[in-house]
Write an enzyme that holds these catalytic residues in place. Sequence first.
Site, mmCIF file in Angstrom:
data_model
loop_
_atom_site.group_PDB
_atom_site.id
_atom_site.type_symbol
_atom_site.label_atom_id
_atom_site.label_comp_id
_atom_site.label_asym_id
_atom_site.label_seq_id
_atom_site.Cartn_x
_atom_site.Cartn_y
_atom_site.Cartn_z
ATOM 1 N N ASN A 1 1.084 -1.255 -0.215
ATOM 2 C CA ASN A 1 0.296 0.543 -0.001
ATOM 3 C C ASN A 1 0.463 1.007 0.181
ATOM 4 O O ASN A 1 1.877 1.487 1.020
ATOM 5 C CB ASN A 1 -1.085 0.082 1.349
ATOM 6 C CG ASN A 1 -2.067 1.330 1.190
ATOM 7 O OD1 ASN A 1 -1.649 2.172 1.003
ATOM 8 N ND2 ASN A 1 -3.024 1.158 1.556
ATOM 9 N N ASP B 1 0.585 4.816 -0.027
ATOM 10 C CA ASP B 1 -0.855 5.917 0.178
ATOM 11 C C ASP B 1 0.127 6.885 1.055
ATOM 12 O O ASP B 1 0.020 8.045 1.132
ATOM 13 C CB ASP B 1 -2.024 4.874 1.452
ATOM 14 C CG ASP B 1 -2.948 4.800 1.125
ATOM 15 O OD1 ASP B 1 -3.080 4.319 -0.538
ATOM 16 O OD2 ASP B 1 -3.710 4.188 1.236
ATOM 17 N N HIS B 2 1.256 5.807 1.891
ATOM 18 C CA HIS B 2 1.868 7.069 2.926
ATOM 19 C C HIS B 2 3.222 7.487 2.412
ATOM 20 O O HIS B 2 3.324 8.611 2.424
ATOM 21 C CB HIS B 2 2.426 6.935 4.301
ATOM 22 C CG HIS B 2 0.185 6.306 4.568
ATOM 23 N ND1 HIS B 2 -0.041 7.201 5.329
ATOM 24 C CD2 HIS B 2 0.027 4.699 5.185
ATOM 25 C CE1 HIS B 2 -1.232 6.861 5.481
ATOM 26 N NE2 HIS B 2 -1.224 5.803 5.792
ATOM 27 N N ARG C 1 4.386 18.753 1.765
ATOM 28 C CA ARG C 1 4.676 20.092 1.177
ATOM 29 C C ARG C 1 4.471 20.116 0.089
ATOM 30 O O ARG C 1 4.725 21.536 -0.699
ATOM 31 C CB ARG C 1 6.548 19.194 1.011
ATOM 32 C CG ARG C 1 7.441 19.051 2.716
ATOM 33 C CD ARG C 1 7.239 20.166 3.156
ATOM 34 N NE ARG C 1 8.544 21.080 2.605
ATOM 35 C CZ ARG C 1 9.712 21.576 3.065
ATOM 36 N NH1 ARG C 1 10.279 21.152 3.071
ATOM 37 N NH2 ARG C 1 10.305 22.603 2.133
ATOM 38 N N HIS D 1 -5.838 3.561 -2.289
ATOM 39 C CA HIS D 1 -6.644 4.527 -1.402
ATOM 40 C C HIS D 1 -6.981 5.761 -1.763
ATOM 41 O O HIS D 1 -6.430 6.654 -0.868
ATOM 42 C CB HIS D 1 -6.928 4.309 0.521
ATOM 43 C CG HIS D 1 -8.523 5.064 0.891
ATOM 44 N ND1 HIS D 1 -8.012 4.173 2.073
ATOM 45 C CD2 HIS D 1 -9.423 4.698 0.673
ATOM 46 C CE1 HIS D 1 -9.091 4.175 2.566
ATOM 47 N NE2 HIS D 1 -10.385 4.935 1.386
ATOM 48 N N ARG E 1 -9.072 8.668 -0.369
ATOM 49 C CA ARG E 1 -10.390 8.461 0.577
ATOM 50 C C ARG E 1 -10.660 9.851 -0.651
ATOM 51 O O ARG E 1 -10.216 10.818 -1.123
ATOM 52 C CB ARG E 1 -9.481 9.332 1.848
ATOM 53 C CG ARG E 1 -8.574 8.037 2.081
ATOM 54 C CD ARG E 1 -7.632 8.250 3.885
ATOM 55 N NE ARG E 1 -9.527 8.571 4.824
ATOM 56 C CZ ARG E 1 -9.757 7.839 5.783
ATOM 57 N NH1 ARG E 1 -8.985 6.767 5.285
ATOM 58 N NH2 ARG E 1 -9.708 7.816 6.075
ATOM 59 N N ARG F 1 -6.562 12.855 0.946
ATOM 60 C CA ARG F 1 -6.075 13.276 1.686
ATOM 61 C C ARG F 1 -4.457 12.526 1.622
ATOM 62 O O ARG F 1 -3.458 12.827 2.097
ATOM 63 C CB ARG F 1 -6.017 13.240 3.880
ATOM 64 C CG ARG F 1 -6.245 11.611 4.062
ATOM 65 C CD ARG F 1 -5.745 10.827 5.538
ATOM 66 N NE ARG F 1 -7.729 11.355 5.473
ATOM 67 C CZ ARG F 1 -8.248 10.845 6.358
ATOM 68 N NH1 ARG F 1 -7.327 10.120 7.327
ATOM 69 N NH2 ARG F 1 -9.444 11.313 7.005
ATOM 70 N N GLU G 1 -8.319 1.330 -2.566
ATOM 71 C CA GLU G 1 -9.410 0.898 -2.063
ATOM 72 C C GLU G 1 -10.134 1.873 -1.495
ATOM 73 O O GLU G 1 -10.044 3.402 -2.184
ATOM 74 C CB GLU G 1 -8.765 1.325 -0.980
ATOM 75 C CG GLU G 1 -8.052 -0.563 -0.095
ATOM 76 C CD GLU G 1 -6.925 -0.108 1.524
ATOM 77 O OE1 GLU G 1 -8.330 0.674 1.625
ATOM 78 O OE2 GLU G 1 -6.034 -0.849 1.366
ATOM 79 N N THR H 1 -8.159 3.264 8.762
ATOM 80 C CA THR H 1 -9.328 2.840 8.376
ATOM 81 C C THR H 1 -9.894 1.650 10.113
ATOM 82 O O THR H 1 -9.336 1.183 9.921
ATOM 83 C CB THR H 1 -9.674 1.822 7.102
ATOM 84 O OG1 THR H 1 -9.130 2.310 6.565
ATOM 85 C CG2 THR H 1 -11.076 1.087 7.304
ATOM 86 N N GLU I 1 -11.502 -9.148 3.176
ATOM 87 C CA GLU I 1 -9.968 -8.668 3.740
ATOM 88 C C GLU I 1 -10.771 -8.453 5.159
ATOM 89 O O GLU I 1 -10.989 -8.041 5.634
ATOM 90 C CB GLU I 1 -9.255 -7.222 2.834
ATOM 91 C CG GLU I 1 -8.261 -7.280 3.583
ATOM 92 C CD GLU I 1 -7.306 -5.929 2.382
ATOM 93 O OE1 GLU I 1 -7.201 -6.045 1.509
ATOM 94 O OE2 GLU I 1 -6.647 -5.406 3.588
ATOM 95 N N HIS J 1 -3.582 -4.555 7.711
ATOM 96 C CA HIS J 1 -3.981 -3.204 8.408
ATOM 97 C C HIS J 1 -3.158 -3.260 9.094
ATOM 98 O O HIS J 1 -2.917 -4.082 10.847
ATOM 99 C CB HIS J 1 -5.764 -3.176 9.466
ATOM 100 C CG HIS J 1 -5.868 -1.721 9.139
ATOM 101 N ND1 HIS J 1 -4.779 -0.479 10.326
ATOM 102 C CD2 HIS J 1 -6.034 -0.450 8.471
ATOM 103 C CE1 HIS J 1 -5.318 0.040 10.066
ATOM 104 N NE2 HIS J 1 -6.021 0.651 9.146
#
Length: 244
Positions: free
Chosen positions: A7, A9-10, A18, A43, A45, A49, A70, A101, A151, A194
């Site tokens: 994943n 996302d981060h 930034r 994901h 969202r 975000r 996702e 989540t 999942e 998760h």
Amino acid sequence: MLRLGVNIDHVATIRNARGSPWPDPLRAALLAEAAGADGITAHLREDRRHISDADIDALMAGLTLPLNFEMAATPEMQAIALRHRPHAVCIVPEKREERTTEGGLDVAGNADALAAYIAPLREAGCRVSLFIGHQPDQIRASARIGAAVVELHTGAYCDLDTEGRHAERDAELDALREGAALAHSLGLEVHAGHGLTFDTVGPIAAIPQIAELNIGHFLISESVFMGLDGAIREMRARMDAARP
Ligand code: PXP
């Protein structure tokens, strides 16, 4: 073999901190593939975000690995998924104020609405996955409405491990094992994810019915210290070690 979905996302979270173009989630996805990932999860969202609409465009155009998209069960997300037709769509509950989540979908309580919601996605050829807890009624309802995949949410197991509440952690692990066995017996493909870390992945990877783990935040965190390639290879090694 147990598959690893990374994943990303981060990677986008760091970029968005930034407003710069870097780090690029697609570059991370391609690196993840080279490090042994079997799929990429992102994901989108409602509040955008982390992952953006442009990231999904870039992933769909540039990835060779299957994308697990996702999303919350909203009309907007359904339209985006139908436009892109990713390999898999994982439906997750989403609350605007949550940090991540927090729980699983209430499939049993919303079976008719969810069945209608996923029908066009199934017809478009997407594998529909539902992110749920290990409760038997949620698993049975997921099978009944025609999901291909469930999942199972491993967040509580991971939190209990971090907090040192070992008896409760072990009870949660037992419930995940029973849930995986029930889901598999109903013909569902079983995924889990998760909060998984190097320390918590082993007992989950050892559950024989689980076909795929989706892991993000810890891998991106650990990549600060050991690089994304190193973090993914270490996670893969721990998953493989847990499977005889
Ligand atoms: N699976 C699902 C359905 C998720 O929503 C998430 C978090 O976005 C993950 C797996 C990965 O969780 P983590 O980032 O804690 O590894």
